[in-house]
Enzyme design. Structure first.
Site, PDB file in Angstrom:
ATOM      1  N   LYS A  52       5.168   2.164  -4.131  1.00  0.00           N
ATOM      2  CA  LYS A  52       6.310   1.376  -3.639  1.00  0.00           C
ATOM      3  C   LYS A  52       7.451   1.402  -4.668  1.00  0.00           C
ATOM      4  O   LYS A  52       8.612   1.616  -4.312  1.00  0.00           O
ATOM      5  CB  LYS A  52       5.872  -0.077  -3.349  1.00  0.00           C
ATOM      6  CG  LYS A  52       4.985  -0.187  -2.118  1.00  0.00           C
ATOM      7  CD  LYS A  52       4.381  -1.570  -1.908  1.00  0.00           C
ATOM      8  CE  LYS A  52       3.398  -1.529  -0.733  1.00  0.00           C
ATOM      9  NZ  LYS A  52       2.783  -2.804  -0.372  1.00  0.00           N
ATOM     10  N   GLN A  96       1.099  -8.066  -3.103  1.00  0.00           N
ATOM     11  CA  GLN A  96       0.131  -7.051  -2.709  1.00  0.00           C
ATOM     12  C   GLN A  96      -1.218  -7.691  -2.362  1.00  0.00           C
ATOM     13  O   GLN A  96      -1.730  -8.520  -3.110  1.00  0.00           O
ATOM     14  CB  GLN A  96      -0.021  -6.027  -3.848  1.00  0.00           C
ATOM     15  CG  GLN A  96      -0.849  -4.805  -3.473  1.00  0.00           C
ATOM     16  CD  GLN A  96      -0.218  -3.975  -2.351  1.00  0.00           C
ATOM     17  OE1 GLN A  96       0.999  -3.918  -2.203  1.00  0.00           O
ATOM     18  NE2 GLN A  96      -1.050  -3.347  -1.551  1.00  0.00           N
ATOM     19  N   ASP A 119       7.337  -8.046   4.099  1.00  0.00           N
ATOM     20  CA  ASP A 119       6.048  -7.641   4.661  1.00  0.00           C
ATOM     21  C   ASP A 119       5.883  -8.200   6.079  1.00  0.00           C
ATOM     22  O   ASP A 119       4.997  -7.765   6.812  1.00  0.00           O
ATOM     23  CB  ASP A 119       4.898  -8.196   3.797  1.00  0.00           C
ATOM     24  CG  ASP A 119       4.239  -7.128   2.937  1.00  0.00           C
ATOM     25  OD1 ASP A 119       4.334  -5.937   3.300  1.00  0.00           O
ATOM     26  OD2 ASP A 119       3.630  -7.494   1.910  1.00  0.00           O
TER      27      ASP A 119
HETATM   28  N1  LIG Z   1       1.349  -6.871   0.779  1.00  0.00           N
HETATM   29  C1  LIG Z   1       0.713  -5.881   1.411  1.00  0.00           C
HETATM   30  N2  LIG Z   1      -0.543  -5.572   1.069  1.00  0.00           N
HETATM   31  C2  LIG Z   1      -1.173  -4.561   1.730  1.00  0.00           C
HETATM   32  C3  LIG Z   1      -0.503  -3.809   2.733  1.00  0.00           C
HETATM   33  C4  LIG Z   1       0.817  -4.178   3.069  1.00  0.00           C
HETATM   34  O1  LIG Z   1       1.466  -3.600   3.988  1.00  0.00           O
HETATM   35  N3  LIG Z   1       1.398  -5.207   2.372  1.00  0.00           N
HETATM   36  N4  LIG Z   1      -1.109  -2.709   3.306  1.00  0.00           N
HETATM   37  C5  LIG Z   1      -2.288  -2.146   2.689  1.00  0.00           C
HETATM   38  C6  LIG Z   1      -2.021  -1.222   1.525  1.00  0.00           C
HETATM   39  N5  LIG Z   1      -0.777  -0.432   1.562  1.00  0.00           N
HETATM   40  C7  LIG Z   1       0.405  -1.040   1.268  1.00  0.00           C
HETATM   41  O2  LIG Z   1       0.495  -1.997   0.612  1.00  0.00           O
HETATM   42  C8  LIG Z   1      -0.811   0.995   1.658  1.00  0.00           C
HETATM   43  C9  LIG Z   1      -1.963   1.674   1.978  1.00  0.00           C
HETATM   44  C10 LIG Z   1      -1.993   3.081   1.991  1.00  0.00           C
HETATM   45  C11 LIG Z   1      -0.859   3.791   1.667  1.00  0.00           C
HETATM   46  C12 LIG Z   1      -0.861   5.279   1.578  1.00  0.00           C
HETATM   47  O3  LIG Z   1       0.176   5.876   1.431  1.00  0.00           O
HETATM   48  N6  LIG Z   1      -2.015   5.917   1.631  1.00  0.00           N
HETATM   49  C13 LIG Z   1      -2.124   7.334   1.416  1.00  0.00           C
HETATM   50  C14 LIG Z   1      -3.325   7.582   0.516  1.00  0.00           C
HETATM   51  C15 LIG Z   1      -3.036   7.049  -0.882  1.00  0.00           C
HETATM   52  C16 LIG Z   1      -4.284   6.963  -1.770  1.00  0.00           C
HETATM   53  O4  LIG Z   1      -5.089   6.028  -1.609  1.00  0.00           O
HETATM   54  O5  LIG Z   1      -4.408   7.801  -2.657  1.00  0.00           O
HETATM   55  C17 LIG Z   1      -2.278   8.029   2.763  1.00  0.00           C
HETATM   56  O6  LIG Z   1      -2.823   7.406   3.686  1.00  0.00           O
HETATM   57  O7  LIG Z   1      -1.828   9.165   2.865  1.00  0.00           O
HETATM   58  C18 LIG Z   1       0.296   3.111   1.359  1.00  0.00           C
HETATM   59  C19 LIG Z   1       0.319   1.735   1.359  1.00  0.00           C
HETATM   60  C20 LIG Z   1      -3.180  -3.266   2.168  1.00  0.00           C
HETATM   61  N7  LIG Z   1      -2.431  -4.217   1.389  1.00  0.00           N
END
Ligand SMILES: Nc1nc2c(c(=O)[nH]1)N[C@@H](CN(C=O)c1ccc(C(=O)N[C@@H](CCC(=O)O)C(=O)O)cc1)CN2
Length: 294
Positions: A52, A96, A119
């Site tokens: 982020k 987070q 969020d």
């Molecule tokens: N406050 C928040 N917490 C959480 C959220 C959220 O939207 N707000 N969502 C999830 C985690 N998340 C963002 O925070 C998130 C999850 C996955 C990815 C992502 O790009 N994943 C990659 C793989 C990355 C890796 O693990 O190496 C992919 O899928 O290609 C971005 C953001 C829970 N918490």
């Protein structure tokens, strides 16, 4: 079968936001400022928050990372939240998730000023979303709607099955897909881990959005030919042969399901990157709304 390329679409969205930021700079305006609160050192959370902050740098946003010890008390965290609420420099911030067990997540999310809640987890934003009012839409469902729209997937009159009822994905997703006249408008069934005969339901789906967090849950015999499949699962499955010691695995058995699907998201590179892009979009919206008020 066509891949729903979240990595590509998220880059398109970031480029669009970069153009808007440049326009703000050209007009001499303040650029959007996102703050992220991270409590503790959960490996996955460190990755997501890092991503982020890096994305903010890429597109020209200001960012602040508040990395706090996992020994912080709920009261101390509430003080930090209040400081961010009061800080005029910050347009939006996120806490987070997940938080350490000794902290009441709902209490923390309730304390965030709804106008800075990029969020979209505050009940005020959640309620406004359900009422089709201006709000912040949670980033993951927002990203899925964006994929559906940009790949021109027809949803009107279709049956969408959402698997998983979390506050972050499944529940808001089911509300958003049932909004009349909005992208994604369809007939929605919300299923979850306790749904009986779930395969009968998924087999009748034109579109499946799985956010259960159970690796390879959705098998080929659970879907019909031509189905659109969106996989929100991102479980880190230990694997000694992998470079990082784990592999990121989705809810969908890609090998089996992709043979029948018309569209499918990969994992990684599908919904995950869209979550980051839509958080940035919400932060841009927060800045624009604050400017209008000033
Ligand atoms: N406050 C928040 N917490 C959480 C959220 C959220 O939207 N707000 N969502 C999830 C985690 N998340 C963002 O925070 C998130 C999850 C996955 C990815 C992502 O790009 N994943 C990659 C793989 C990355 C890796 O693990 O190496 C992919 O899928 O290609 C971005 C953001 C829970 N918490």
């Amino acid at each position: 079968m066509q891949l729903l390329d979240g990595k590509k679409i998220s880059n398109d969205i970031k480029n669009e936001i970069t153009v808007e930021v440049q326009k703000m700079k050209d007009r001499g305006e303040k650029v959007p400022h996102l703050a992220a609160v991270l409590v503790g050192n959960n490996g996955a959370s460190l990755t997501y928050v890092g991503s982020k902050v890096r994305s903010c740098e890429q597109i020209g946003f200001e960012s602040t990372l508040l990395h706090l010890e996992d020994t912080i008390t709920e009261e101390e965290l509430l003080v930090k939240i209040d400081e961010l609420n009061q800080n005029d420099e910050i347009d939006g911030f996120i806490v987070q998730l997940p938080l350490p067990k000794h902290i009441d997540e709902q209490k923390i999310l309730m304390a965030i000023d709804s106008s800075k809640d990029v969020d979209g987890f505050h009940p005020e934003n959640f309620g406004k979303m359900a009422m089709d009012m201006e709000s912040f839409i949670p980033a993951t469902p927002y990203g899925i709607l964006e994929l559906i729209e940009r790949y021109k997937i027809e949803t009107s009159g279709k049956h969408t099955v959402v698997i998983g009822r979390s506050h972050i994905v499944g529940r808001p997703m089911s509300i958003l897909l049932s909004r009349k006249g909005y992208p994604g408008d369809s007939t929605v069934t919300l299923t979850h881990s306790r749904t009986e005969n779930i395969a009968e339901i998924t087999r009748s789906a034109d579109i499946i959005i799985s956010a259960l967090g159970v690796p390879n849950f959705l098998k080929g015999d659970m879907v019909k030919e031509g189905v659109v499949v969106i996989d929100v699962g991102i479980t880190r499955v230990p694997d000694a042969t992998a470079e990082k010691g784990y592999v990121i695995t989705g809810d969908v058995d890609f090998e089996e399901v992709s043979k029948k699907a018309s569209f499918i998201t990969p994992v990684p590179g599908g919904v995950g990157p869209m979550t980051i892009a839509m958080l940035l979009k919400n932060t841009l919206l927060a800045r624009e709304r604050r400017m209008k008020k000033q």
